[in-house]
Design a protein around this motif. Sequence first.
Motif, PDB file in Angstrom:
ATOM      1  N   GLY A  38       0.827  -1.208   0.000  1.00 25.86           N
ATOM      2  CA  GLY A  38       0.000   0.000   0.000  1.00 25.86           C
ATOM      3  C   GLY A  38       0.858   1.254   0.000  1.00 25.86           C
ATOM      4  N   PHE A  39       1.904   1.265   0.821  1.00 26.92           N
ATOM      5  CA  PHE A  39       2.834   2.391   0.824  1.00 26.92           C
ATOM      6  C   PHE A  39       3.499   2.507  -0.547  1.00 26.92           C
ATOM      7  N   ALA A  40       3.902   1.347  -1.097  1.00 30.08           N
ATOM      8  CA  ALA A  40       4.526   1.343  -2.427  1.00 30.08           C
ATOM      9  C   ALA A  40       3.573   1.937  -3.455  1.00 30.08           C
ATOM     10  N   ASN A  41       2.306   1.583  -3.363  1.00 27.05           N
ATOM     11  CA  ASN A  41       1.313   2.134  -4.280  1.00 27.05           C
ATOM     12  C   ASN A  41       1.185   3.644  -4.109  1.00 27.05           C
ATOM     13  N   TRP A  42       1.119   4.111  -2.864  1.00 24.74           N
ATOM     14  CA  TRP A  42       0.967   5.550  -2.603  1.00 24.74           C
ATOM     15  C   TRP A  42       2.120   6.318  -3.244  1.00 24.74           C
ATOM     16  N   PHE A  43       3.342   5.814  -3.044  1.00 29.63           N
ATOM     17  CA  PHE A  43       4.506   6.499  -3.621  1.00 29.63           C
ATOM     18  C   PHE A  43       4.550   6.371  -5.140  1.00 29.63           C
ATOM     19  N   MET A  44       4.039   5.269  -5.698  1.00 24.70           N
ATOM     20  CA  MET A  44       3.982   5.128  -7.158  1.00 24.70           C
ATOM     21  C   MET A  44       3.011   6.158  -7.744  1.00 24.70           C
ATOM     22  N   VAL A  45       1.883   6.348  -7.095  1.00 23.65           N
ATOM     23  CA  VAL A  45       0.935   7.376  -7.554  1.00 23.65           C
ATOM     24  C   VAL A  45       1.597   8.747  -7.455  1.00 23.65           C
ATOM     25  N   GLN A  46       2.335   8.976  -6.380  1.00 22.88           N
ATOM     26  CA  GLN A  46       3.036  10.253  -6.219  1.00 22.88           C
ATOM     27  C   GLN A  46       4.047  10.436  -7.350  1.00 22.88           C
TER      28      GLN A  46
END
Length: 172
Positions: A38-46
């Motif tokens: 989930g953190f990885a996803n958040w940073f990928m969106v960023q």
Amino acid sequence: MISNTMQQALNRQLNNELYSAYLYLSMSSYAGSLGLKGFANWFMVQYQEETVHAMKFYNYINSRGEHVELAPIAGPPTEFSTALDMFEQTLKHEQFITSSINDLIDLALREKDHASHIFLQWFVTEQVEEEENDRDIIGKLKLIGDNGQGLLMLDAELGARVFTPPPAGGTP
């Protein structure tokens, strides 16, 4: 036409935005390596948002009849001590970007470059949102502390973030 000073400053900001993308891509990879998808996803969106921001500067510089000058991009950190550390670094970086945008606006006003001033207003609003999001997550991480269940709950929440591309030919 924009001044040489403004062109150089806009090019620096374009490169700042590209560095932002690198930073968040690095954070995404690191979070993923820890199993925090989930953190990885958040940073990928960023990361995806920052590439859009960079392209806004790219397109604006070109639309003003000027030339984009890409500079080398420094490598971002590749390891972080905790999830909280990643978001504290994210907030610090976004505060740097906010300061850079404010400096660009000051320059546009000094040079009476009304088009650049208007262009930059979108970024002012965006930076308020960026910093608020970071502070919200930092607050949650501080509340969670060492609670693994809380971290997993936040990981699930961050995993729900979705990148919404700007409309084709439109302004993000």
